[in-house]
Structures are given as C-alpha cells and as structure tokens.
Design a protein around this motif. Structure first.
Motif, short mmCIF file in Angstrom:
data_model
loop_
_atom_site.label_atom_id
_atom_site.label_comp_id
_atom_site.label_asym_id
_atom_site.label_seq_id
_atom_site.Cartn_x
_atom_site.Cartn_y
_atom_site.Cartn_z
N PRO A 1 15.40 -2.69 2.79
CA PRO A 1 14.30 -3.67 2.71
C PRO A 1 14.49 -4.86 3.63
CG PRO A 1 15.70 -3.85 0.79
CD PRO A 1 16.18 -2.65 1.54
N THR A 2 15.73 -5.09 4.10
CA THR A 2 16.02 -6.13 5.08
C THR A 2 16.86 -5.51 6.19
OG1 THR A 2 18.01 -6.81 3.88
CG2 THR A 2 15.97 -7.99 3.38
N GLU A 3 16.82 -6.10 7.37
CA GLU A 3 17.57 -5.51 8.49
C GLU A 3 19.08 -5.64 8.25
OE1 GLU A 3 18.34 -6.40 13.19
OE2 GLU A 3 16.27 -6.54 12.47
N ASP B 1 4.97 -4.59 -8.86
CA ASP B 1 5.93 -5.58 -8.39
C ASP B 1 7.24 -4.96 -7.98
OD1 ASP B 1 6.38 -4.88 -11.07
OD2 ASP B 1 7.55 -6.69 -11.41
N GLU B 2 7.47 -3.69 -8.33
CA GLU B 2 8.67 -2.98 -7.90
C GLU B 2 8.44 -2.53 -6.46
OE1 GLU B 2 10.34 -3.39 -11.78
OE2 GLU B 2 11.07 -3.23 -9.73
N HIS B 3 9.11 -3.13 -5.51
CA HIS B 3 8.80 -2.91 -4.10
C HIS B 3 9.45 -1.67 -3.52
CE1 HIS B 3 12.58 -5.17 -4.01
NE2 HIS B 3 12.80 -4.64 -2.83
N VAL B 4 10.29 -1.00 -4.30
CA VAL B 4 10.92 0.22 -3.81
C VAL B 4 10.68 1.33 -4.82
CG1 VAL B 4 13.06 1.30 -3.09
CG2 VAL B 4 12.72 -1.10 -2.67
N SER C 1 17.08 2.52 0.30
CA SER C 1 16.26 1.36 -0.02
C SER C 1 17.07 0.28 -0.73
CB SER C 1 15.03 1.79 -0.82
OG SER C 1 14.04 0.80 -0.77
N GLN C 2 16.83 0.00 -1.99
CA GLN C 2 17.66 -0.99 -2.67
C GLN C 2 19.13 -0.60 -2.59
OE1 GLN C 2 17.89 -1.33 -6.93
NE2 GLN C 2 17.86 -3.55 -6.89
N GLY C 3 19.41 0.69 -2.64
CA GLY C 3 20.79 1.16 -2.50
C GLY C 3 21.37 0.85 -1.13
N ALA C 4 20.51 0.84 -0.08
CA ALA C 4 20.97 0.44 1.26
C ALA C 4 21.30 -1.05 1.29
CB ALA C 4 19.90 0.78 2.29
N GLY D 1 12.13 6.67 7.44
CA GLY D 1 11.07 7.66 7.43
C GLY D 1 10.14 7.43 8.60
N GLN D 2 9.51 8.47 9.07
CA GLN D 2 8.61 8.37 10.21
C GLN D 2 7.51 7.33 9.99
OE1 GLN D 2 6.74 12.09 11.16
NE2 GLN D 2 5.54 11.25 12.86
N TYR D 3 7.03 7.22 8.72
CA TYR D 3 5.94 6.31 8.40
C TYR D 3 6.41 5.07 7.65
CZ TYR D 3 3.32 10.42 9.81
OH TYR D 3 2.85 11.49 10.52
N ASP D 4 7.69 4.77 7.75
CA ASP D 4 8.23 3.54 7.19
C ASP D 4 8.29 2.50 8.32
OD1 ASP D 4 9.33 1.74 5.43
OD2 ASP D 4 11.13 2.92 5.00
N VAL D 5 8.91 1.37 8.06
CA VAL D 5 9.08 0.33 9.09
C VAL D 5 10.29 0.72 9.94
CG1 VAL D 5 9.37 -2.14 9.51
CG2 VAL D 5 8.16 -1.36 7.47
N THR D 6 10.05 1.53 10.96
CA THR D 6 11.16 2.09 11.74
C THR D 6 11.87 1.04 12.58
OG1 THR D 6 9.65 2.70 13.53
CG2 THR D 6 10.03 4.34 11.82
N THR D 7 11.16 0.01 13.00
CA THR D 7 11.76 -0.99 13.89
C THR D 7 12.99 -1.63 13.28
OG1 THR D 7 9.57 -1.48 14.78
CG2 THR D 7 11.30 -3.09 15.20
N ARG D 8 12.95 -1.87 11.97
CA ARG D 8 14.05 -2.55 11.28
C ARG D 8 15.37 -1.79 11.46
NH1 ARG D 8 12.23 -2.81 5.74
NH2 ARG D 8 11.04 -4.62 6.44
#
Length: 249
Positions: free
Chosen positions: A172-174, A24-27, A146-149, A191-198
């Motif tokens: 985690p959000t734009e 359940d920890e998403h990051v 991540s959560q820090g962002a 990261g290259q394999y993260d959700v780059t679009t956001r």
C-alpha cells in the motif's frame, strides 16, 4: 500430518464472507483457484498448523515433506489460504511455506482477518509457528501480500537476519530502500491492473542502493488478486536463489 483443509468448502465460505468486509478495509484479498490441472498429480497439500495460544496457521511442506523455510503474510480482510493455494506447488519446490493468520478479525468476527501493527507481537507469533512446524525462523524468504507486504518490509528492517529476502506484492506504500538496506534481495510484484508504478519504482530504488531487486507482474490481476501465480512465483523464487547476496556469517 494434521487434518487437511477442506479446500472447496473453505474457498466458497471465504468468498461469501468477503462481501461483508467493510469498505473502509482498503485491502481485500481475493480467493484464487487452486493450481493448474497439469500439476495436481504432485503430492502437495496445504495443511493446518495448531499453534499453542494462537489461531491455527497453515503450511505447505518443502520437497519430500521437509519443514517450511519461507513465510507468507496475507493482506487485510483475508484468510490467506487461498493465496497460498494459488502457488502451493512452486512454494513446495522452493522449500515450503508457512503462514500465520491475522490477529484481528474483520467486522467483529468470521474467518477473514487482518494483522495488527505490533511488530514485536507478530515476530513472536512467527517464531512460535516455526517452532511448532519443526523448522526455524532464520534467514527466511518472506512473501507479503498488500498489508502483509507493508508489515514484511518493517519486519525486515527490524530483524534482517531473520527476514533476509522478500517478495512484496501490491504494497500500500512504496517499499523503502532505507528500510531494506540490510536484506539480501527483494522481488517487487504488482497485479497488471494494480498501481504498478509503486512497485516498479521500489525495485529501481533498491537496485540503485546496491540491493539486488527486480520487478514482476501478475497478468490480469487487480489489487488483492493472484494472477498466474505458479509461474510468477516460480520466477520470483528462482530469481532470489540466483541473485540474492550471500548469507552473512
């Protein structure tokens, strides 16, 4: 100088502990290797920072041992030290960096932690940490992972004179141009394999709103990982130094 972190043992223990972090920890922040061999000769160390009435933080000094001028906020279920070790030499060259640990344990204990969402409490902890370091929590470069962002964006919205320039990694959000309308500049990182679009879209929206911003990508990195961090952060810090708006009087 307080006792240096025992890197290898800490990295091993964090890697083992990460397996116990609930799904359940998403990051989940991965612990990356130390710096590249060609730079290990530099006299740079991550050191512990004993903060009264708080968990110990950690920091990298600036050039010639100067007090840190930047802030790092780690992701959920992380200790953060491995992240900072991944770009410690670049961080030192550009002013040094300080980190506070999350105030909430993951799965009831251990070294992996996350931040609560109490911005006033987090801001107070950050100010106290900089006071202990001998520096000042003012006009900081905030690096959030991540959560820090997510939290860094909201700290900058509330106190833009303190958190004036941002490097946000894998939020985690734009990130919102409306929230960041008073910052001097921002670098969005994926990261290259993260959700780059956001993060790409966030950089474009900030630029359209007149806020200096750019996008950088970490090669080979998934969410929570640091890929080629010394080079990427070197670019990010240099970009902010060149392109951020002038400091407000």
């Amino acid at each position: 100088m307080q006792q240096m972190l025992r890197r290898l043992g800490l990295v091993a223990s964090l890697a083992a502990a990460a397996a116990g972090c609930g799904r359940d920890e998403h990051v989940l922040a991965a612990i990356r290797p130390l710096a590249t061999q060609k730079r290990l000769a530099l006299p740079v160390e991550v050191y512990t920072l004993n903060i009264p009435d708080d968990l110990p933080g950690f920091a990298v000094p600036g050039p010639n041992g100067a007090k840190p001028k930047m802030l790092f906020l780690h992701g959920m279920c992380s200790a953060g030290v491995g992240d900072v070790q991944a770009f410690q030499f670049t961080a030192s060259e550009h002013g040094g960096i300080l980190a506070v640990r999350g105030d909430t344990p993951c799965n009831g204990g251990g070294v992996l932690r996350k931040h609560s969402l109490d911005l006033d409490k987090l801001d107070a902890r950050i100010r106290a940490a900089f006071e202990v370091s001998g520096g000042e929590a003012k006009d900081l470069v905030l690096v959030g992972h991540s959560q820090g962002a997510y939290l860094g964006e909201r700290l900058a919205e509330q106190w833009p004179e303190r958190y004036s320039r941002l490097i946000l990694i894998g939020a985690p959000t734009e990130p919102s141009a409306a929230r960041l309308r008073h910052v001097r500049g921002a670098v969005m990182v994926s990261g290259q394999y993260d959700v780059t679009t956001r993060m790409k879209q966030a950089a474009a929206e900030l630029q359209a709103a007149g806020i200096p911003s750019t996008y950088l990508e970490m090669p080979g990195a998934k969410h929570g990982q640091m890929g080629d961090a010394e080079r990427v952060f070197g670019q990010a810090f240099a970009w902010l130094e060149k392109n951020a708006l002038p400091r407000r009087p």
